[in-house]
Write an enzyme that holds these catalytic residues in place. Structure first.
Site, PDB file in Angstrom:
ATOM      1  N   LYS A 189       0.852  -1.182   0.000  1.00  0.00           N
ATOM      2  CA  LYS A 189       0.000   0.000   0.000  1.00  0.00           C
ATOM      3  C   LYS A 189       0.891   1.235   0.000  1.00  0.00           C
ATOM      4  O   LYS A 189       1.476   1.605   1.014  1.00  0.00           O
ATOM      5  CB  LYS A 189      -0.916   0.037   1.229  1.00  0.00           C
ATOM      6  CG  LYS A 189      -2.020   1.078   1.044  1.00  0.00           C
ATOM      7  CD  LYS A 189      -2.569   1.621   2.336  1.00  0.00           C
ATOM      8  CE  LYS A 189      -1.716   2.662   2.973  1.00  0.00           C
ATOM      9  NZ  LYS A 189      -1.476   3.878   2.187  1.00  0.00           N
ATOM     10  N   GLY A 242       7.742   4.717   7.198  1.00  0.00           N
ATOM     11  CA  GLY A 242       6.954   5.930   7.424  1.00  0.00           C
ATOM     12  C   GLY A 242       7.335   6.579   8.736  1.00  0.00           C
ATOM     13  O   GLY A 242       8.440   6.387   9.253  1.00  0.00           O
ATOM     14  N   SER A 243       6.404   7.322   9.303  1.00  0.00           N
ATOM     15  CA  SER A 243       6.711   8.125  10.495  1.00  0.00           C
ATOM     16  C   SER A 243       6.634   7.273  11.762  1.00  0.00           C
ATOM     17  O   SER A 243       5.914   6.268  11.806  1.00  0.00           O
ATOM     18  CB  SER A 243       5.719   9.283  10.596  1.00  0.00           C
ATOM     19  OG  SER A 243       4.421   8.756  10.774  1.00  0.00           O
ATOM     20  N   GLY A 247       4.112   4.290  12.699  1.00  0.00           N
ATOM     21  CA  GLY A 247       4.816   3.023  12.946  1.00  0.00           C
ATOM     22  C   GLY A 247       4.313   2.348  14.216  1.00  0.00           C
ATOM     23  O   GLY A 247       4.113   1.134  14.258  1.00  0.00           O
ATOM     24  N   GLU A 264      10.805   0.965   9.402  1.00  0.00           N
ATOM     25  CA  GLU A 264      11.810   1.914   8.883  1.00  0.00           C
ATOM     26  C   GLU A 264      11.213   3.295   9.078  1.00  0.00           C
ATOM     27  O   GLU A 264      10.351   3.729   8.305  1.00  0.00           O
ATOM     28  CB  GLU A 264      12.061   1.662   7.384  1.00  0.00           C
ATOM     29  CG  GLU A 264      12.716   0.329   7.042  1.00  0.00           C
ATOM     30  CD  GLU A 264      14.216   0.312   7.321  1.00  0.00           C
ATOM     31  OE1 GLU A 264      14.751   1.305   7.862  1.00  0.00           O
ATOM     32  OE2 GLU A 264      14.851  -0.713   7.027  1.00  0.00           O
ATOM     33  N   CYS A 298      14.465  10.545   4.937  1.00  0.00           N
ATOM     34  CA  CYS A 298      14.562  10.101   6.324  1.00  0.00           C
ATOM     35  C   CYS A 298      15.962  10.327   6.880  1.00  0.00           C
ATOM     36  O   CYS A 298      16.131  10.531   8.072  1.00  0.00           O
ATOM     37  CB  CYS A 298      14.174   8.633   6.424  1.00  0.00           C
ATOM     38  SG  CYS A 298      15.083   7.570   5.322  1.00  0.00           S
ATOM     39  N   GLU A 394      11.341  15.908  13.832  1.00  0.00           N
ATOM     40  CA  GLU A 394      11.629  15.624  12.418  1.00  0.00           C
ATOM     41  C   GLU A 394      10.832  16.617  11.570  1.00  0.00           C
ATOM     42  O   GLU A 394       9.606  16.589  11.556  1.00  0.00           O
ATOM     43  CB  GLU A 394      11.260  14.198  12.034  1.00  0.00           C
ATOM     44  CG  GLU A 394      11.724  13.894  10.614  1.00  0.00           C
ATOM     45  CD  GLU A 394      11.386  12.483  10.122  1.00  0.00           C
ATOM     46  OE1 GLU A 394      10.300  11.983  10.436  1.00  0.00           O
ATOM     47  OE2 GLU A 394      12.214  11.912   9.400  1.00  0.00           O
TER      48      GLU A 394
HETATM   49  P1  NAD Z   1       3.152   8.372   7.451  1.00  0.00           P
HETATM   50  O1  NAD Z   1       3.527   7.587   8.638  1.00  0.00           O
HETATM   51  O2  NAD Z   1       2.171   9.473   7.593  1.00  0.00           O
HETATM   52  O3  NAD Z   1       2.551   7.412   6.315  1.00  0.00           O
HETATM   53  C1  NAD Z   1       3.278   6.303   5.834  1.00  0.00           C
HETATM   54  C2  NAD Z   1       2.312   5.268   5.296  1.00  0.00           C
HETATM   55  O4  NAD Z   1       1.516   4.796   6.376  1.00  0.00           O
HETATM   56  C3  NAD Z   1       1.332   5.786   4.243  1.00  0.00           C
HETATM   57  O5  NAD Z   1       1.185   4.806   3.250  1.00  0.00           O
HETATM   58  C4  NAD Z   1       0.049   5.947   5.016  1.00  0.00           C
HETATM   59  O6  NAD Z   1      -1.118   5.828   4.244  1.00  0.00           O
HETATM   60  C5  NAD Z   1       0.158   4.793   5.987  1.00  0.00           C
HETATM   61  N1  NAD Z   1      -0.665   4.928   7.196  1.00  0.00           N
HETATM   62  C6  NAD Z   1      -1.115   6.058   7.783  1.00  0.00           C
HETATM   63  N2  NAD Z   1      -1.859   5.763   8.877  1.00  0.00           N
HETATM   64  C7  NAD Z   1      -1.874   4.416   8.968  1.00  0.00           C
HETATM   65  C8  NAD Z   1      -2.484   3.504   9.878  1.00  0.00           C
HETATM   66  N3  NAD Z   1      -3.219   3.921  10.918  1.00  0.00           N
HETATM   67  N4  NAD Z   1      -2.286   2.187   9.682  1.00  0.00           N
HETATM   68  C9  NAD Z   1      -1.547   1.729   8.646  1.00  0.00           C
HETATM   69  N5  NAD Z   1      -0.951   2.550   7.741  1.00  0.00           N
HETATM   70  C10 NAD Z   1      -1.106   3.878   7.912  1.00  0.00           C
HETATM   71  O7  NAD Z   1       4.507   8.901   6.821  1.00  0.00           O
HETATM   72  P2  NAD Z   1       4.699   9.856   5.566  1.00  0.00           P
HETATM   73  O8  NAD Z   1       4.326  11.243   5.942  1.00  0.00           O
HETATM   74  O9  NAD Z   1       4.041   9.236   4.388  1.00  0.00           O
HETATM   75  O10 NAD Z   1       6.287   9.741   5.321  1.00  0.00           O
HETATM   76  C11 NAD Z   1       7.226  10.486   6.020  1.00  0.00           C
HETATM   77  C12 NAD Z   1       7.873   9.664   7.103  1.00  0.00           C
HETATM   78  O11 NAD Z   1       8.461   8.480   6.555  1.00  0.00           O
HETATM   79  C13 NAD Z   1       9.023  10.399   7.771  1.00  0.00           C
HETATM   80  O12 NAD Z   1       8.972  10.193   9.156  1.00  0.00           O
HETATM   81  C14 NAD Z   1      10.246   9.746   7.177  1.00  0.00           C
HETATM   82  O13 NAD Z   1      11.414   9.859   7.957  1.00  0.00           O
HETATM   83  C15 NAD Z   1       9.787   8.339   7.060  1.00  0.00           C
HETATM   84  N6  NAD Z   1      10.614   7.572   6.117  1.00  0.00           N
HETATM   85  C16 NAD Z   1      11.458   6.626   6.623  1.00  0.00           C
HETATM   86  C17 NAD Z   1      12.312   5.929   5.771  1.00  0.00           C
HETATM   87  C18 NAD Z   1      13.280   4.902   6.303  1.00  0.00           C
HETATM   88  O14 NAD Z   1      13.754   4.091   5.517  1.00  0.00           O
HETATM   89  N7  NAD Z   1      13.613   4.905   7.584  1.00  0.00           N
HETATM   90  C19 NAD Z   1      12.269   6.178   4.401  1.00  0.00           C
HETATM   91  C20 NAD Z   1      11.384   7.136   3.921  1.00  0.00           C
HETATM   92  C21 NAD Z   1      10.565   7.831   4.796  1.00  0.00           C
END
Ligand code: NAD
Length: 502
Positions: A189, A242-243, A247, A264, A298, A394
């Site tokens: 997703k 993601g965040s 997470g 991650e 990230c 962040e």
């Molecule tokens: P986010 O956490 O808002 O969303 C990430 C994903 O999670 C999206 O697909 C979103 O639809 C999904 N999501 C949202 N709520 C959810 C829930 N309740 N249950 C399941 N899935 C859900 O993050 P973002 O704003 O899309 O991305 C930015 C973040 O990602 C930053 O914190 C960045 O550091 C991190 N990131 C980490 C890495 C890494 O490899 N460590 C790489 C890229 C980005």
């Protein structure tokens, strides 16, 4: 219809998709069934299209399709055969690099030159992991009990992957390639803000010979579609990029059915500059570390720790250097920084800059931002300490907090004074110091006189609020397989006894 909407549609068609955003399930493009979602062009702020969240029925179909196809992938393809399909996929991605990069650039706002690099890295990922499919063997363990004991590495089954918007196709390839190389099925997703290049990528995987349904894409929201896939009983592992805040939600949901997770997550990486470094080089490195990708990375070097003796000089070098960075249309070959990818993130960054001012920061920005889109100037914040909001939060934008330090011990202490543990760097010509600092900073990746060097063959991941588990390299193969220990009684007179025999 605007020129931009037409461009979007033409690149959708060029990569084999219909005009609308659809899920890819069991080899078919299928529209979603849930809540409406708008896709906005970050360069103009204008609507590109609207689509519907996948919803729970399609999630169920995707997991079922992946579960069946995973058996075909393991039983009807040899290990080498799986590798050959992945090599063909790599070629197919390379052959369609330009169209994939253009579509990525339009939807994410990332400069086209960065998108080209990221798509080429996706091709490399399928080639690299395609080379591993027939090398995933176990071990023979010299147990003492007259038994032959060996291990085999088995796939887990269906993996559910969730990805963010900052590098959509790169992150999709990064997770799909090792998962299928190990013999798993995938349901992925992508972020609701940037779903289309993941769909295009997975369609190319199938045209390269992957069994129908082995990899499926669900477009839509995390709170509905994401949560319903996490709970699906066919899913054996959840990999989340993601965040930290999301997470945690993912880990809690997965734990309800005892599913393992890889997280991650975010970072607040320290980029440490000592006065014995090559200053010109460090200045360019510091700018690239935070401003490339508009800081939406990230690993971005968002806390710049500078030895006091060069603090004023380096911060003014960075501030004057950033004036020549070109902001503009992401599709323009000369653009170095595009808009912020979505309005939510744009508002978040502006809010932190406002808080920085309230906390007494001196703010250095460039002028003349392009009009219309979600543009934020490269920004240097000074006169703040390491406990300030901008230094601890962040920001995920082109905003660096520059913090002075006196000694090596102080630099290390400040670098580690964060809840994150993702990446970091040091700039020094003292080799001993470089290694000392590298060993003492808490980070999954650390650079010496460099920044953002990454490769699919090298492990990547974090600790603390940056998550756990590893992607890339050999370590990703361990995440996507489980060892099975097999015992054969090889004694001349086999014996059965009550209790342990080894
Ligand atoms: P986010 O956490 O808002 O969303 C990430 C994903 O999670 C999206 O697909 C979103 O639809 C999904 N999501 C949202 N709520 C959810 C829930 N309740 N249950 C399941 N899935 C859900 O993050 P973002 O704003 O899309 O991305 C930015 C973040 O990602 C930053 O914190 C960045 O550091 C991190 N990131 C980490 C890495 C890494 O490899 N460590 C790489 C890229 C980005």
């Amino acid at each position: 219809m605007t020129d931009r909407t037409n461009l979007f549609k033409s690149y959708m068609n060029a990569v084999g998709l219909n005009d609308m955003v659809e899920n890819f399930i069991n080899g078919k493009l299928i529209p979603g069934q849930g809540e409406k979602i708008l896709l906005i062009d970050p360069f103009t702020g204008i609507k590109l299209t609207q689509y519907s969240d996948a919803g729970s029925n399609l999630t169920e179909n995707a997991c079922t399709a992946s579960n069946s196809a995973q058996k075909v992938w393991m039983n009807e393809f040899s290990a080498a055969g799986r590798g050959q399909v992945m090599q063909r996929a790599s070629l197919e991605i390379s052959n369609n690099l330009e169209n994939l990069a253009k579509l990525e650039s339009i939807v994410s706002g990332k400069p086209i030159r960065d998108c080209r690099v990221e798509v080429s890295k996706v091709a490399e990922m399928f080639s690299y992991y395609g080379g591993w499919t027939d090398k995933l063997h176990g071990e023979v363990i010299p147990v003492p009990s007259g038994h032959l004991n060996y291990t085999i590495r088995e796939p887990l089954g269906v993996i559910f992957q969730i990805t963010p918007w900052n590098a959509p196709i790169f992150t999709a390839g990064w997770q799909i390639a090792p998962a299928i190389a190990c013999g798993n099925g995938v349901v992925i997703k992508p972020s609701e803000f940037t779903p289309v290049t993941t769909v295009a990528l997975v369609r190319y995987l199938e045209t390269s010979g992957l069994p129908k349904g082995l990899v499926n894409v669900l477009c839509g929201l995390g709170s509905s579609t994401g949560q319903s896939a996490i709970k699906n009983e066919l899913v054996r592992k959840v990999v989340f990029v993601g965040s930290p805040i999301t997470g945690k939600k993912v880990a809690i949901s997965a734990s309800e059915s005892l599913k393992p997770v890889v997280l991650e997550l975010g970072g607040k990486s320290a980029n440490i500059v000592f006065d014995d470094c090559d200053l010109e080089h460090a200045c360019l490195g510091a700018q690239a570390a935070i401003f490339s990708g508009a800081g939406q990375s990230c690993v971005s070097g968002s806390r710049l720790l500078i030895q006091s003796s060069i603090y004023n000089k380096l911060t003014s070098m960075i501030s004057s250097g950033m004036k020549s960075i070109k902001l503009g249309d992401p599709l323009d070959d000369t653009t170095e920084i595009g808009p912020i990818s979505n309005l939510k993130q744009f508002n978040h960054i502006q809010n932190i800059i406002k808080m920085a001012k309230q906390e007494g920061a001196n703010v250095s920005e460039t002028s003349d931002l392009p009009e219309g889109g979600y543009f934020i100037s490269p920004t240097v914040l000074t006169n703040l300490n390491n406990s300030s909001t901008p230094a601890q939060t962040e920001i995920f934008g082109p905003v660096v907090t520059a913090i002075p330090f006196e000694t090596e011990d102080q630099a290390i202490a400040k670098a580690n004074d964060t809840s994150f543990g993702l990446a970091g760097a040091v700039w020094t010509n003292n080799v001993g110091r470089a290694h000392r600092v590298a060993s003492k900073v808490t980070a999954g990746t650390f650079w010496i006189n460099s920044y953002k060097a990454i490769h699919v063959s090298s492990p990547f991941g974090g600790s603390l609020s940056s998550g756990f588990g590893r992607s890339s390299g050999l370590e990703a193969l361990m995440e996507y397989t489980a060892p099975k220990s097999v015992w054969l009684d090889s004694a001349e007179t086999p014996s059965i006894s009550f209790g342990y025999v080894a």
